[in-house]
Design an enzyme around this catalytic site. Structure first.
Site, PDB file in Angstrom:
ATOM      1  CD  GLU A 263      -2.868  -1.157   2.419  1.00 53.39           C
ATOM      2  OE1 GLU A 263      -2.818  -0.197   3.222  1.00 53.39           O
ATOM      3  OE2 GLU A 263      -3.669  -2.099   2.541  1.00 53.39           O
ATOM      4  CG  HIS A 282      -6.225   0.272   4.706  1.00 53.09           C
ATOM      5  ND1 HIS A 282      -5.089  -0.470   4.908  1.00 53.09           N
ATOM      6  CD2 HIS A 282      -6.989   0.054   5.814  1.00 53.09           C
ATOM      7  CE1 HIS A 282      -5.146  -1.094   6.076  1.00 53.09           C
ATOM      8  NE2 HIS A 282      -6.301  -0.784   6.644  1.00 53.09           N
ATOM      9  CB  ALA A 284     -13.349  -1.020   5.106  1.00 56.95           C
TER      10      ALA A 284
END
Length: 318
Positions: A263, A282, A284
């Site tokens: 990431e 990323h 959520a």
């Protein structure tokens, strides 16, 4: 006492900390490793999200460190053994973003089952793909398989049951006779059996040597044809190349990934262009409400740790 915050945090919580401590709020440090190490030298507490690596090098650079606040729940970016050896309290925001993650899972599951929400440009341009989009699926009576049945998994189960979904779960830490299964009305299944039966599989696991590549090509092949896979837990648990291949081959109906092995996700990787795939960066667990809860919980925990409050011992890394 000095608190260093190296990733974004809700401003009211930062302001609350400033009432009691000398606070350096520098979210840009997550992109500047050497500057972060230098700044850590005067920190009594450090507050991070998931990208700041609180590893041996950072701990060595922070001789005064007494507390690490984690704006989230995953702890794989924190050297827990190193913190424990020095008596550094590790303070995660346990449960504070569970609702945000659970709603993300249910929302993306419904989108992928229905398959009707990617045609706005076509419709606006005058096309009318009504026949092609008339084969969506309803959630009712379909099985949601939850791999990892902690707080987020259990809340996700409750929301799915509200849609009349059948729910099964798998958790290596919970034997089949554990009260959690009976209390939630969720059926406990072995992993491979769950994968073979579930219409939607959602992952809620930490990244450990035992869970890395847990859903590899072999396990993805075990999944029910036409199933949906959602991962909001940690990158590295799903073999991204194998997932992309399963989508392109039509074995899976769709997938949603909020986390990745690397990431930010590098451009041009195997996931690029895969069909029926939702990719999010990323987020959520990030909503306005969750940000407030997470930031307030960590600010309170760090305050207690630095002032000798009883809450510090309750959140100390074990």
């Amino acid at each position: 006492m000095h608190i260093l915050i190296s990733e974004f945090m809700d401003e009211p919580a930062v302001d609350a900390l400033r009432q009691r401590f000398n606070v350096r709020y520098a979210p840009e440090l997550v992109e500047r490793r050497e500057a972060l190490l230098a700044a850590a030298g005067e920190a009594d507490a450090l507050i991070v999200r998931n990208r700041s690596q609180v590893d041996a090098a950072l701990l060595q650079a922070a001789p005064r460190l007494r507390a690490v606040g984690r704006l989230g729940v995953g702890l794989d970016n924190i050297d827990l053994d190193g913190c424990a050896a020095r008596g550094i309290a590790v303070i995660p925001a346990t449960g504070a973003n569970a609702r945000a993650v659970a709603e993300y899972v249910i929302g993306t599951a419904l989108m992928l089952l229905r398959g009707a929400y990617a045609s706005s440009a076509e419709v606006a341009a005058g096309a009318w793909p009504r026949a092609a989009l008339s084969q969506g699926l309803e959630a009712q009576d379909r099985m949601l398989g939850i791999v990892g049945f902690g707080g987020i998994g259990r809340l996700t189960a409750r929301l799915a049951q509200g849609l009349d979904m059948r729910v099964a779960g798998c958790d290596a830490a919970l034997p089949p006779d554990h009260p959690a299964w009976r209390e939630t009305g969720v059926v406990a299944l072995p992993l491979d059996e769950l994968l073979a039966q579930a219409d939607v599989v959602t992952l809620h696991l930490p990244l450990t040597p035992g869970t890395r590549q847990l859903l590899d090509a072999g396990r993805i092949a075990l999944m029910r044809p036409g199933a949906v896979l959602i991962n909001t837990s940690r990158g590295g648990i799903v073999d991204e190349s194998a997932l992309a291949q399963a989508l392109r081959a039509g074995h899976l109906r769709g997938a949603a990934l909020d986390v990745f092995d690397q990431e930010p996700l590098p451009a041009g990787g195997p996931l690029a262009g895969a069909p029926n795939l939702i990719l999010t960066p990323h987020i959520a667990g990030l909503t306005q409400e969750a940000n407030t809860r997470v930031s307030d919980m960590v600010a309170a925990g760090v305050t207690m740790a630095l002032t000798g409050g009883a809450a510090a011992s309750a959140t100390r890394a074990s």
